[in-house]
Design a protein around this motif. Sequence first.
Motif, mmCIF file in Angstrom:
data_model
loop_
_atom_site.group_PDB
_atom_site.id
_atom_site.type_symbol
_atom_site.label_atom_id
_atom_site.label_comp_id
_atom_site.label_asym_id
_atom_site.label_seq_id
_atom_site.Cartn_x
_atom_site.Cartn_y
_atom_site.Cartn_z
ATOM 1 N N VAL A 124 0.861 -1.181 0.000
ATOM 2 C CA VAL A 124 0.000 0.000 0.000
ATOM 3 C C VAL A 124 0.899 1.234 0.000
ATOM 4 N N ALA A 125 0.355 2.351 -0.489
ATOM 5 C CA ALA A 125 1.079 3.622 -0.468
ATOM 6 C C ALA A 125 0.145 4.698 0.059
ATOM 7 N N ALA A 185 -4.912 8.426 3.271
ATOM 8 C CA ALA A 185 -4.323 8.691 4.583
ATOM 9 C C ALA A 185 -3.949 7.403 5.316
ATOM 10 N N VAL A 186 -3.201 7.563 6.409
ATOM 11 C CA VAL A 186 -2.675 6.430 7.168
ATOM 12 C C VAL A 186 -3.766 5.496 7.700
ATOM 13 N N PRO A 187 -4.875 6.001 8.274
ATOM 14 C CA PRO A 187 -5.891 5.064 8.775
ATOM 15 C C PRO A 187 -6.395 4.097 7.710
ATOM 16 N N GLN A 188 -6.542 4.564 6.473
ATOM 17 C CA GLN A 188 -6.970 3.681 5.393
ATOM 18 C C GLN A 188 -5.911 2.620 5.102
ATOM 19 N N ALA A 189 -4.652 3.017 5.155
ATOM 20 C CA ALA A 189 -3.571 2.070 4.919
ATOM 21 C C ALA A 189 -3.537 1.001 6.003
ATOM 22 N N THR A 221 7.389 -2.680 6.644
ATOM 23 C CA THR A 221 8.439 -1.687 6.443
ATOM 24 C C THR A 221 7.797 -0.446 5.838
ATOM 25 N N TRP A 222 7.869 0.681 6.553
ATOM 26 C CA TRP A 222 7.270 1.941 6.103
ATOM 27 C C TRP A 222 8.380 2.808 5.525
ATOM 28 N N VAL A 223 8.267 3.142 4.258
ATOM 29 C CA VAL A 223 9.322 3.869 3.563
ATOM 30 C C VAL A 223 8.816 5.247 3.150
#
Length: 216
Positions: free
Chosen positions: A127-128, A167-171, A182-184
């Motif tokens: 996911v991005a 946004a992050v909550p969806q991810a 791993t969050w890049v």
Amino acid sequence: MTNGSRERVLARVRAALADVPADEPVERRPSERPYAESHDAGPTLDVLVERLVDYNALVRRVAPDRVADEVAAALERRGARRILVPAGLPEEWLSRTSVERVVDSPEDPRDVAELDSADGVVTACTVAVAETGTIVLDGGPDQGRRTLSLVPDHHLCVVRADQVVDAVPQAVRRLDPLRPLTWVSGPSATVDIEMIRVAGVHGPRTLEVVLLDPDA
């Protein structure tokens, strides 16, 4: 914390818990905090590209049927002669390049020296996140183990449009917390106590993203 500050904090806590029954464990009370689901910064893919560029990542936006051409062109620009790939990477992505490929798999993991000597690694992602310019890998077959994307100096990551969220909550809802995530957010960089910026300490110095956009 002064006594006055302490009392103010405790008063706010008591007020927040005023409607909680005394026999209800506070930690089991469901959260009612409204998390943002979108933003007004523009189309999602545009925002992702903007954030990635802000982080000094290289971004190429291409039609899905051009992925093999763009991967080959990216490796040629780097002068790559030998690259690492996870065992589950789609074969068609590499169909236009003659660069030597070294497959890393759970059955045949490469040692750190071999990972470090390669000219780069090509992976997919899970996911991005557009809002933060973050790409998340979860160790799936087309992404490989964490070491595979952290040791080589160049990481070429292919991202599909349907993997991009606002946004992050969806991810987070798409991710399995039991996976090795791993969050890049851009190439690896750190700053020491003297504010000297150093690249490549905790990961690749170059992050290159091929974004597959049906409208490109």
